[in-house]
Scaffold this motif. Structure first.
Motif, PDB file in Angstrom:
ATOM      1  N   VAL A 229      -3.504  -1.976   0.817  1.00 26.16           N
ATOM      2  CA  VAL A 229      -3.751  -0.598   0.362  1.00 26.16           C
ATOM      3  C   VAL A 229      -2.589   0.300   0.768  1.00 26.16           C
ATOM      4  O   VAL A 229      -2.218   1.224   0.034  1.00 26.16           O
ATOM      5  N   ALA A 230      -2.003   0.040   1.929  1.00 25.07           N
ATOM      6  CA  ALA A 230      -0.846   0.829   2.354  1.00 25.07           C
ATOM      7  C   ALA A 230       0.287   0.729   1.340  1.00 25.07           C
ATOM      8  O   ALA A 230       0.991   1.719   1.064  1.00 25.07           O
ATOM      9  N   VAL A 231       0.439  -0.451   0.744  1.00 26.26           N
ATOM     10  CA  VAL A 231       1.466  -0.643  -0.290  1.00 26.26           C
ATOM     11  C   VAL A 231       1.091   0.152  -1.546  1.00 26.26           C
ATOM     12  O   VAL A 231       1.937   0.830  -2.151  1.00 26.26           O
ATOM     13  N   VAL A 232      -0.179   0.071  -1.925  1.00 28.00           N
ATOM     14  CA  VAL A 232      -0.646   0.806  -3.101  1.00 28.00           C
ATOM     15  C   VAL A 232      -0.435   2.303  -2.904  1.00 28.00           C
ATOM     16  O   VAL A 232      -0.004   3.020  -3.816  1.00 28.00           O
ATOM     17  N   ARG A 233      -0.732   2.792  -1.706  1.00 35.94           N
ATOM     18  CA  ARG A 233      -0.560   4.221  -1.419  1.00 35.94           C
ATOM     19  C   ARG A 233       0.879   4.664  -1.661  1.00 35.94           C
ATOM     20  O   ARG A 233       1.137   5.706  -2.257  1.00 35.94           O
ATOM     21  N   ASP A 234       1.815   3.849  -1.161  1.00 37.58           N
ATOM     22  CA  ASP A 234       3.231   4.199  -1.336  1.00 37.58           C
ATOM     23  C   ASP A 234       3.580   4.320  -2.820  1.00 37.58           C
ATOM     24  O   ASP A 234       4.290   5.244  -3.230  1.00 37.58           O
ATOM     25  N   HIS A 235       3.080   3.395  -3.626  1.00 38.83           N
ATOM     26  CA  HIS A 235       3.393   3.422  -5.059  1.00 38.83           C
ATOM     27  C   HIS A 235       2.745   4.622  -5.749  1.00 38.83           C
ATOM     28  O   HIS A 235       3.339   5.208  -6.662  1.00 38.83           O
ATOM     29  N   PHE A 236       1.540   4.986  -5.330  1.00 36.85           N
ATOM     30  CA  PHE A 236       0.923   6.189  -5.884  1.00 36.85           C
ATOM     31  C   PHE A 236       1.745   7.423  -5.535  1.00 36.85           C
ATOM     32  O   PHE A 236       2.018   8.269  -6.401  1.00 36.85           O
ATOM     33  N   ARG A 237       2.104   7.544  -4.264  1.00 31.18           N
ATOM     34  CA  ARG A 237       2.841   8.734  -3.817  1.00 31.18           C
ATOM     35  C   ARG A 237       4.206   8.834  -4.479  1.00 31.18           C
ATOM     36  O   ARG A 237       4.674   9.926  -4.814  1.00 31.18           O
ATOM     37  N   GLU A 238       4.850   7.681  -4.673  1.00 28.85           N
ATOM     38  CA  GLU A 238       6.213   7.674  -5.199  1.00 28.85           C
ATOM     39  C   GLU A 238       6.268   7.493  -6.708  1.00 28.85           C
ATOM     40  O   GLU A 238       7.356   7.441  -7.289  1.00 28.85           O
ATOM     41  N   ASP A 239       5.092   7.389  -7.345  1.00 34.02           N
ATOM     42  CA  ASP A 239       5.015   7.197  -8.794  1.00 34.02           C
ATOM     43  C   ASP A 239       5.810   5.972  -9.227  1.00 34.02           C
ATOM     44  O   ASP A 239       6.591   6.014 -10.183  1.00 34.02           O
ATOM     45  N   THR A 240       5.572   4.866  -8.505  1.00 37.34           N
ATOM     46  CA  THR A 240       6.300   3.625  -8.799  1.00 37.34           C
ATOM     47  C   THR A 240       5.335   2.464  -9.019  1.00 37.34           C
ATOM     48  O   THR A 240       5.657   1.310  -8.681  1.00 37.34           O
ATOM     49  N   LEU A 241       4.161   2.721  -9.571  1.00 41.28           N
ATOM     50  CA  LEU A 241       3.191   1.654  -9.775  1.00 41.28           C
ATOM     51  C   LEU A 241       3.696   0.570 -10.724  1.00 41.28           C
ATOM     52  O   LEU A 241       3.188  -0.553 -10.717  1.00 41.28           O
TER      53      LEU A 241
END
Length: 330
Positions: free
Chosen positions: A309-321
C-alpha cells in the motif's frame, strides 16, 4: 495508520464473498466518460444528470484531510450500497454498510484511468473508532467518514464521491443492448466461450459462486470479464455515436445515483470532454493489496498488505499509477 499486529499463521477458514455490486460501480466510470464524444449535445443531458440525489454532507473537516495536490489528477470514490433507488430520499445511504468501494484515479494528463477496488472486509483504521472492517465506516459516520477512511488508507485526497444502487444494474445492461463476455468456465446455462448477456442473465453471471470449486475467486474473474465487456460495449462507436442509446443509459442510471454537490453535469461534461480520446486499453483495474483473512480479536477480516500500500500511495500522490505493477492477490 498502524499495521495490524495480530496476524494469524493459519487463518480460520472462511469463504469471503466478493461484492455483488462490483460491476455496477464501474457505471460510475461511465458517468465520467459517458459524455466524452458528444460535444455540445452533452449539455442536453444535464437535466437528467442533475436530477440525481445529493448527499447532505460528503466530506470530512478540512483539517482531517490530506492536502490537495498541485497536479490536475482527480480521485473519485464510488460506493456500492443497498440503499437508494427510485423514490428514496437523499442521504438514505447513510447508516448502511457499503458492499464495495472503488477509487477512480483520472490522470492529470487525461490519458489514463485507473480503477482501484477496496475489499469491503479490509481491516483498516476508522478515524475516531479504531480498527475495523472498511465497510463499517459508512455505518459509523456516513459518507464523510467513508471518505476520510479511504483518504487515510491512500494518503490521497478524494475529489468527488458517488453512490450507486444495485437495483439499476439490469436496466443499464439492457440499455446497452446486452454485453458480450468471454466465459472461461461453463456453468448452468452459460457455455464456454463468447456469450451475450442481457440484464437478468448478467445478474446471475456475476453472482454465481456455488458452481465453482474455487468459489468467490472464479466469481471475481467473471465480474472482471463482465466489466471489460461492459466497458467495451459502452466505448464502442455503436454506443457513443447514438444519442438515443446514451439518453436511455443515462435515464436507467440516474435514479440509482447519489453524488456530492460538486458532482454536477458541468463537472462530468468537462471531465468527459477531456477524456474524449480514452479507449479500453487506457483503463486499468487493480485491487488494494491484501494478504488474506485473519482473526482480530474474534473478528475475521482481510489483512491489508501495508508494505505494498505504501507503494500505491506514492503512485497516487505522484500521479504515476501508469508505472504501478500490482502484486498477485491471494
Amino acid at each position: 495508520m498502524s499495521v495490524p499486529q495480530d496476524y494469524l499463521a493459519t487463518p480460520p477458514p472462511r469463504r469471503f464473498r466478493f461484492p455483488l455490486r462490483t460491476v455496477l460501480i464501474v457505471i460510475g466510470v461511465f458517468l465520467v466518460v459517458v459524455l466524452a464524444a458528444l460535444g455540445a449535445y452533452a449539455y442536453g443531458l444535464s437535466a437528467s444528470f442533475d436530477s440525481a440525489k445529493r448527499f447532505e454532507k460528503s466530506f470530512p473537516a478540512e483539517a482531517d484531510r490530506p492536502a490537495a495536490t498541485d497536479d490536475a489528477s482527480q480521485n473519485i470514490l464510488l460506493i456500492g450500497s443497498d440503499a437508494g433507488g427510485p423514490g428514496s430520499d437523499p442521504g438514505e445511504v447513510e447508516g448502511t454498510r457499503s458492499d464495495t468501494m472503488m477509487v477512480i484515479h483520472v490522470s492529470g494528463d487525461r490519458e489514463s484511468v485507473h480503477v482501484m477496488s477496496l475489499m469491503k472486509d479490509s481491516w483498516v483504521e476508522i478515524p475516531g473508532h479504531g480498527q475495523d472492517r472498511l465497510n463499517t465506516a459508512l455505518v459509523l459516520g456516513g459518507v464523510p467518514l467513508a471518505v476520510q477512511t479511504v483518504e487515510g488508507v491512500l494518503d490521497a485526497r478524494i475529489d468527488r464521491v458517488a453512490s450507486v444502487d444495485f437495483e439499476g444494474f439490469a436496466g443499464i445492461t439492457d440499455a446497452l443492448g446486452g454485453v458480450q463476455v468471454n466465459n472461461e468456465v461453463p456453468f448452468r446455462s452459460f457455455d464456454k466461450g463468447p456469450i451475450t448477456l442481457n440484464g437478468k442473465q448478467a445478474l446471475e453471471y456475476v453472482r454465481e459462486t456455488d458452481s465453482f470449486t474455487d468459489g468467490d475467486i472464479q466469481r471475481l474473474r467473471n465480474q472482471q470479464a463482465f466489466v471489460k465487456g461492459l466497458m467495451a460495449k459502452f466505448l464502442s462507436a455503436e454506443t457513443l455515436t447514438n444519442p438515443g442509446k446514451i439518453t436511455e443509459l443515462m435515464s436507467a442510471a440516474t435514479p440509482y445515483l447519489e453524488v456530492d454537490s460538486g458532482f454536477s453535469s458541468g463537472y462530468a461534461v468537462g471531465l468527459g470532454f477531456e477524456l474524449r480520446n480514452l479507449r479500453m486499453d487506457d483503463v486499468t483495474f487493480f485491487t488494494l493489496p491484501v494478504i488474506g483473512p485473519a482473526d482480530h480479536g474474534g473478528e475475521v477480516a482481510i489483512d491489508v498488505d501495508w508494505n505494498q500500500v505504501a507503494v500505491v500511495r506514492d503512485h497516487f500522490r505522484e500521479d504515476t499509477l501508469d508505472e504501478y505493477r500490482p502484486v498477485a492477490q491471494p
